[in-house]
Design an enzyme around this catalytic site. Structure first.
Site, PDB file in Angstrom:
ATOM      1  N   LYS A  53      24.457  38.107  24.105  1.00  0.00           N
ATOM      2  CA  LYS A  53      25.400  38.267  22.993  1.00  0.00           C
ATOM      3  C   LYS A  53      24.635  38.614  21.715  1.00  0.00           C
ATOM      4  CE  LYS A  53      28.833  35.375  25.201  1.00  0.00           C
ATOM      5  NZ  LYS A  53      29.283  34.029  25.543  1.00  0.00           N
ATOM      6  N   GLN A  97      29.361  28.191  23.120  1.00  0.00           N
ATOM      7  CA  GLN A  97      29.246  28.528  24.542  1.00  0.00           C
ATOM      8  C   GLN A  97      29.715  27.372  25.428  1.00  0.00           C
ATOM      9  OE1 GLN A  97      28.353  31.583  25.622  1.00  0.00           O
ATOM     10  NE2 GLN A  97      28.567  31.009  27.766  1.00  0.00           N
ATOM     11  N   ASP A 120      36.708  33.799  20.378  1.00  0.00           N
ATOM     12  CA  ASP A 120      36.974  33.454  21.781  1.00  0.00           C
ATOM     13  C   ASP A 120      38.477  33.331  22.048  1.00  0.00           C
ATOM     14  OD1 ASP A 120      34.866  33.094  23.615  1.00  0.00           O
ATOM     15  OD2 ASP A 120      34.229  31.226  22.655  1.00  0.00           O
TER      16      ASP A 120
HETATM   17  N1  GUN Z   1      31.461  30.445  29.091  1.00  0.00           N
HETATM   18  C1  GUN Z   1      31.840  31.365  30.021  1.00  0.00           C
HETATM   19  N2  GUN Z   1      32.649  32.292  29.481  1.00  0.00           N
HETATM   20  C2  GUN Z   1      32.773  31.965  28.166  1.00  0.00           C
HETATM   21  C3  GUN Z   1      33.488  32.574  27.084  1.00  0.00           C
HETATM   22  O1  GUN Z   1      34.181  33.580  27.209  1.00  0.00           O
HETATM   23  N3  GUN Z   1      33.368  31.939  25.888  1.00  0.00           N
HETATM   24  C4  GUN Z   1      32.624  30.805  25.716  1.00  0.00           C
HETATM   25  N4  GUN Z   1      32.586  30.251  24.516  1.00  0.00           N
HETATM   26  N5  GUN Z   1      31.965  30.225  26.705  1.00  0.00           N
HETATM   27  C5  GUN Z   1      32.041  30.818  27.927  1.00  0.00           C
END
Ligand code: GUN
Length: 288
Positions: A53, A97, A120
């Site tokens: 990311k 995350q 998100d």
């Molecule tokens: N863990 C797996 N997929 C995601 C996501 O789309 N967002 C977040 N914050 N954690 C994740």
């Protein structure tokens, strides 16, 4: 193999190129889109996702901060950091995350992020916006899947879409997005009886469970579009989806590979949401 392979990598590159262009335009006006990513603990898969990311932000000319916190971090400490990021003007998107270590209440963390920075789309306000059709962020993975479906040219209205998995991150919002496009939607999960009977009715089948190879040939109607959201690390170190790719590709009309399918789309949509958030912030500034 007869199925068309849906190339998420290539489609995500096109999307990212558009985001990069818009981000440069906004940066020239003095607003560089900025994303803060927070990771707690040492989950190896999460570490890789977080690195990707941050790297993608850099590639697209966006500002990024990664906050790496130890496993021993308390909920109060994490909430305090989120509070700081909420009021930091350089930051337009905040992502914590998942999965968090078990001593955190995920709902409390979701609630703490300002809805305007919730790229998100996990805050109840954004979940509500999605459900009711109000404007708001769309959750990245389901939004990425919708983009892939759009590129196949399939008409969703009136089709039967079956989502396997009911997580807050993918399954539930996925069902909502498909419903918004007028599909007839069924959600299967671990307690569903006779799952294969249901999935075999799907024109569009989305697997989001986290069980490698769960979806076999006998689960799939010939010609169906199969979207594999699963990213599972096997003991051999290889990545595998929730769909047994080789055998399902013999019957499906179109299928996403793992890796190179949904995964790259999730990051592209996160970048898109961060850009969108920065654009909204720019508009608010003009109004002031
Ligand atoms: N863990 C797996 N997929 C995601 C996501 O789309 N967002 C977040 N914050 N954690 C994740």
């Amino acid at each position: 193999m007869s199925a068309q392979i849906i190339d998420g990598k290539a489609i995500s590159e096109q999307l990212k190129a558009q985001v990069k262009e818009e981000a440069a335009r906004l940066s020239a006006q003095g607003i560089q889109p900025g994303l803060a990513v927070v990771i707690v603990g040492e989950n190896p898969a999460s570490q890789v996702y977080v690195r990707n990311k941050a790297k993608t932000c850099e590639q697209l000319g966006m500002y990024s901060e990664v906050h790496r916190l130890p496993e021993s971090t308390t909920e109060e400490e994490l909430l305090a950091l989120i509070g700081q990021l909420n009021s930091n003007e350089r930051i337009h998107g905040i992502l914590v995350q998942q999965p968090l270590p078990s001593h955190f209440d995920q709902n409390k963390i979701d609630d703490a992020i300002l809805p305007e920075k919730d790229v998100d789309a996990f805050h109840p306000v954004n979940v509500g916006n999605l459900t009711s059709g109000h404007e708001g962020f769309l959750p990245c993975t389901p939004a990425g899947v919708m983009e892939l479906l759009k590129r196949t040219g399939v008409e969703l209205a009136g089709k039967h879409a079956v989502v396997v998995g009911r997580s807050n991150i993918v399954g539930k919002p996925m069902a909502m997005l498909l419903l918004r496009e007028h599909a007839t939607v069924t959600v299967c999960h671990s307690r569903s009886a006779n799952m294969a009977d249901i999935t075999r009715q799907a024109d569009i089948l989305v697997a989001a469970v986290g069980k490698p190879g769960l979806i076999r040939k006998e689960h799939v109607k010939p010609g169906a579009i199969v979207i594999d959201v699963g990213i599972n690390r096997l003991d051999t170190g290889k990545l595998a989806g929730d769909v047994a790719f080789e055998e399902v590709a013999e019957v499906a009309g179109a299928i996403t590979p793992v890796p190179g399918g949904v995964g790259p789309m999730t990051i592209a949509m996160l970048m898109y949401n961060t850009l969108e958030s920065a654009e909204r912030a720019a508009k608010r500034q003009q109004v002031k």
